[in-house]
Design a protein around this motif. Structure first.
Motif, short mmCIF file in Angstrom:
data_model
loop_
_atom_site.label_atom_id
_atom_site.label_comp_id
_atom_site.label_asym_id
_atom_site.label_seq_id
_atom_site.Cartn_x
_atom_site.Cartn_y
_atom_site.Cartn_z
N LEU A 1 78.73 60.61 -23.22
CA LEU A 1 78.77 60.13 -21.84
C LEU A 1 77.47 60.41 -21.09
O LEU A 1 77.34 60.03 -19.92
N GLY A 2 76.52 61.07 -21.72
CA GLY A 2 75.23 61.34 -21.09
C GLY A 2 75.27 62.46 -20.08
O GLY A 2 74.35 62.60 -19.26
N LEU A 3 76.31 63.29 -20.12
CA LEU A 3 76.45 64.38 -19.15
C LEU A 3 75.79 65.66 -19.61
O LEU A 3 75.85 66.67 -18.91
N ASP A 4 75.16 65.64 -20.81
CA ASP A 4 74.49 66.83 -21.31
C ASP A 4 73.07 66.95 -20.79
O ASP A 4 72.43 67.99 -20.93
N GLN A 5 72.54 65.90 -20.21
CA GLN A 5 71.16 65.91 -19.71
C GLN A 5 71.07 66.62 -18.37
O GLN A 5 72.06 66.72 -17.63
N PRO A 6 69.90 67.14 -18.02
CA PRO A 6 69.73 67.76 -16.70
C PRO A 6 70.06 66.78 -15.57
O PRO A 6 69.93 65.56 -15.73
N VAL A 7 70.46 67.32 -14.45
CA VAL A 7 70.88 66.48 -13.32
C VAL A 7 69.75 65.58 -12.85
O VAL A 7 69.96 64.40 -12.54
N LEU A 8 68.52 66.10 -12.82
CA LEU A 8 67.39 65.28 -12.38
C LEU A 8 67.15 64.10 -13.33
O LEU A 8 66.83 63.00 -12.89
N VAL A 9 67.31 64.35 -14.62
CA VAL A 9 67.16 63.26 -15.59
C VAL A 9 68.27 62.23 -15.40
O VAL A 9 68.02 61.01 -15.45
N GLN A 10 69.51 62.70 -15.18
CA GLN A 10 70.61 61.78 -14.93
C GLN A 10 70.35 60.94 -13.68
O GLN A 10 70.59 59.73 -13.66
N TYR A 11 69.82 61.60 -12.64
CA TYR A 11 69.53 60.87 -11.40
C TYR A 11 68.45 59.82 -11.62
O TYR A 11 68.57 58.69 -11.14
N TRP A 12 67.40 60.18 -12.35
CA TRP A 12 66.32 59.24 -12.59
C TRP A 12 66.80 58.03 -13.38
O TRP A 12 66.47 56.89 -13.05
N HIS A 13 67.58 58.26 -14.41
CA HIS A 13 68.12 57.13 -15.19
C HIS A 13 69.00 56.24 -14.32
O HIS A 13 68.94 55.01 -14.41
N TRP A 14 69.79 56.88 -13.46
CA TRP A 14 70.71 56.12 -12.60
C TRP A 14 69.95 55.29 -11.57
O TRP A 14 70.17 54.08 -11.45
N ILE A 15 69.03 55.93 -10.82
CA ILE A 15 68.35 55.22 -9.74
C ILE A 15 67.35 54.20 -10.29
O ILE A 15 67.18 53.12 -9.71
N SER A 16 66.69 54.49 -11.40
CA SER A 16 65.75 53.53 -11.97
C SER A 16 66.48 52.30 -12.50
O SER A 16 65.97 51.17 -12.39
N SER A 17 67.66 52.50 -13.08
CA SER A 17 68.44 51.35 -13.55
C SER A 17 68.85 50.46 -12.39
O SER A 17 68.86 49.23 -12.49
N ILE A 18 69.17 51.08 -11.25
CA ILE A 18 69.58 50.31 -10.08
C ILE A 18 68.39 49.56 -9.49
O ILE A 18 68.47 48.35 -9.21
N VAL A 19 67.27 50.26 -9.31
CA VAL A 19 66.11 49.66 -8.64
C VAL A 19 65.46 48.58 -9.49
O VAL A 19 65.13 47.49 -9.00
N PHE A 20 65.29 48.85 -10.80
CA PHE A 20 64.52 47.94 -11.64
C PHE A 20 65.39 46.91 -12.37
O PHE A 20 64.90 45.84 -12.75
N HIS A 21 66.67 47.22 -12.56
CA HIS A 21 67.52 46.30 -13.33
C HIS A 21 68.78 45.89 -12.59
O HIS A 21 69.52 45.02 -13.09
N GLY A 22 69.05 46.48 -11.44
CA GLY A 22 70.28 46.16 -10.72
C GLY A 22 71.52 46.61 -11.46
O GLY A 22 72.61 46.06 -11.25
N ASP A 23 71.39 47.62 -12.31
CA ASP A 23 72.50 48.10 -13.14
C ASP A 23 73.00 49.43 -12.57
O ASP A 23 72.27 50.42 -12.53
N PHE A 24 74.26 49.47 -12.14
CA PHE A 24 74.84 50.67 -11.56
C PHE A 24 75.52 51.54 -12.61
O PHE A 24 76.22 52.49 -12.27
N GLY A 25 75.35 51.22 -13.88
CA GLY A 25 75.94 52.02 -14.94
C GLY A 25 77.29 51.49 -15.37
O GLY A 25 77.71 50.39 -14.99
N ARG A 26 77.99 52.30 -16.17
CA ARG A 26 79.30 51.91 -16.68
C ARG A 26 80.32 53.00 -16.42
O ARG A 26 79.98 54.18 -16.32
N SER A 27 81.55 52.59 -16.27
CA SER A 27 82.65 53.53 -16.05
C SER A 27 82.75 54.51 -17.20
O SER A 27 82.67 54.11 -18.38
N LEU A 28 82.92 55.79 -16.90
CA LEU A 28 83.06 56.79 -17.94
C LEU A 28 84.38 56.65 -18.70
O LEU A 28 84.50 57.08 -19.84
#
Length: 318
Positions: free
Chosen positions: A58-85
């Motif tokens: 589920l990608g929850l093993d990564q540091p919080v900052l890394v999780q945030y960067w993946h999340w916000i960059s996906s939203i800004v550059f791809h319009g992708d808000f992720g997937r339901s866990l």
């Protein structure tokens, strides 16, 4: 006006980033853990994998900052808000399916709120200290005092007990059957609209009274202009500026009100999706909904500022 608009748009960038940090951080402070809930409910994937493997998947093993960067960059550059866990469905698709329903309810509620608040507020101010003014003020205080969930429960329970009439469980789209759709959505919209109308009515009355005491309004009266002309041409344009702000601030409250109202009237909108996501600690869904609500609030504030600038040239020149 263009320079004013550009300044306001540039100011939205740091506001958006700050809102994203707050949303991403605050959601993780909710008590409970997605992994624990999956394990306790004997989810199929949880029974096959070890706890560590599930966290990694589920990608929850990564540091919080890394999780945030993946999340916000996906939203800004791809319009992708992720997937339901839990289900693996796209958050964008889930929100796209539910948001039109909540917006439909919210627009109807705001229409009813304005249809109630503006005429009642204006008439109360014009007929100050008359019986109609007292009735309007009593209505405004009642609208402010009565909780929407209590009024909504009465609207559902009383007809069901007395006449056996229950709300439609299956949502009907406006394009499929306009009459049935309106019949389904009008009662919850009225309930939510009454809750929103109290503050707007009080502000409308206060501002109309204040403007009517201005010298230029007295001059208009002294010229022999009729009441309709004075109110429509000289009073409302200036009195409605603060009212626009109140309406803009109340629009985000429709989302919060819709959460409860949708549950009461069995409407499958954003409210039900949010409650389900919170109960499951489904972080991508919760953050996606809250961030979209935040963007909606910023957009509404921008529109309010633009309307201010259009009505008052001094604002856009400042």
């Amino acid at each position: 006006m263009l320079r004013y608009l550009i300044r306001r748009l540039v100011a939205l960038v740091p506001t958006f980033l700050l809102a994203s940090v707050i949303v991403f951080s605050a959601i993780r402070l909710i008590p409970g853990n997605t992994i624990d809930m999956m394990m306790s409910q004997n989810d199929i994937s949880a029974s096959v994998q070890t706890r560590e493997d599930l966290i990694k998947a589920l990608g929850l093993d990564q540091p919080v900052l890394v999780q945030y960067w993946h999340w916000i960059s996906s939203i800004v550059f791809h319009g992708d808000f992720g997937r339901s866990l839990w289900t693996g469905d796209s958050v964008t698709r889930l929100v796209a399916e539910r948001m039109p329903i909540t917006l439909y309810l919210g627009v109807l509620a705001m229409i009813f709120a304005l249809l109630i608040a503006l005429p009642v507020g204006i008439i109360s101010a014009i007929r100050q200290n008359k019986p109609v003014d007292y009735l309007g003020r009593v209505f405004a205080i009642t609208a402010l005092s009565v909780p929407p969930f209590w009024l909504g429960t009465l609207v559902v329970v009383v007809p069901a007990m007395l006449w056996g009439i229950a709300p439609t469980v299956q949502y009907v789209r406006l394009t499929d059957d306009p009459l049935l759709s309106l019949r389904q959505m009008v009662p919850p919209a009225i309930v939510l609209g009454i809750a929103l109308s109290g503050v707007t009515m009080r502000m409308t009355r206060t501002m109309v009274l204040e403007v009517m005491r201005q010298d230029y309004v007295r001059t208009a009266w002294s010229k022999g202009l009729d009441e309709r002309t004075v109110v429509l041409r000289h009073v409302l344009k200036n009195a409605l500026l603060p009212v626009i702000t109140i309406v803009g601030l109340q629009l985000p409250l429709m989302i919060g009100g819709a959460v409860v109202i949708e549950q009461i009237f069995v409407i499958s909108g954003m409210g039900q999706l949010l409650l389900m996501a919170v109960s499951q600690r489904d972080y991508p869904v919760i953050t996606g909904i809250f961030l979209l609500v935040g963007v909606g609030v910023m957009t509404i504030n921008l529109l309010v500022d633009i309307s201010y600038a259009l009505l008052d040239p001094k604002i856009r020149q400042g």
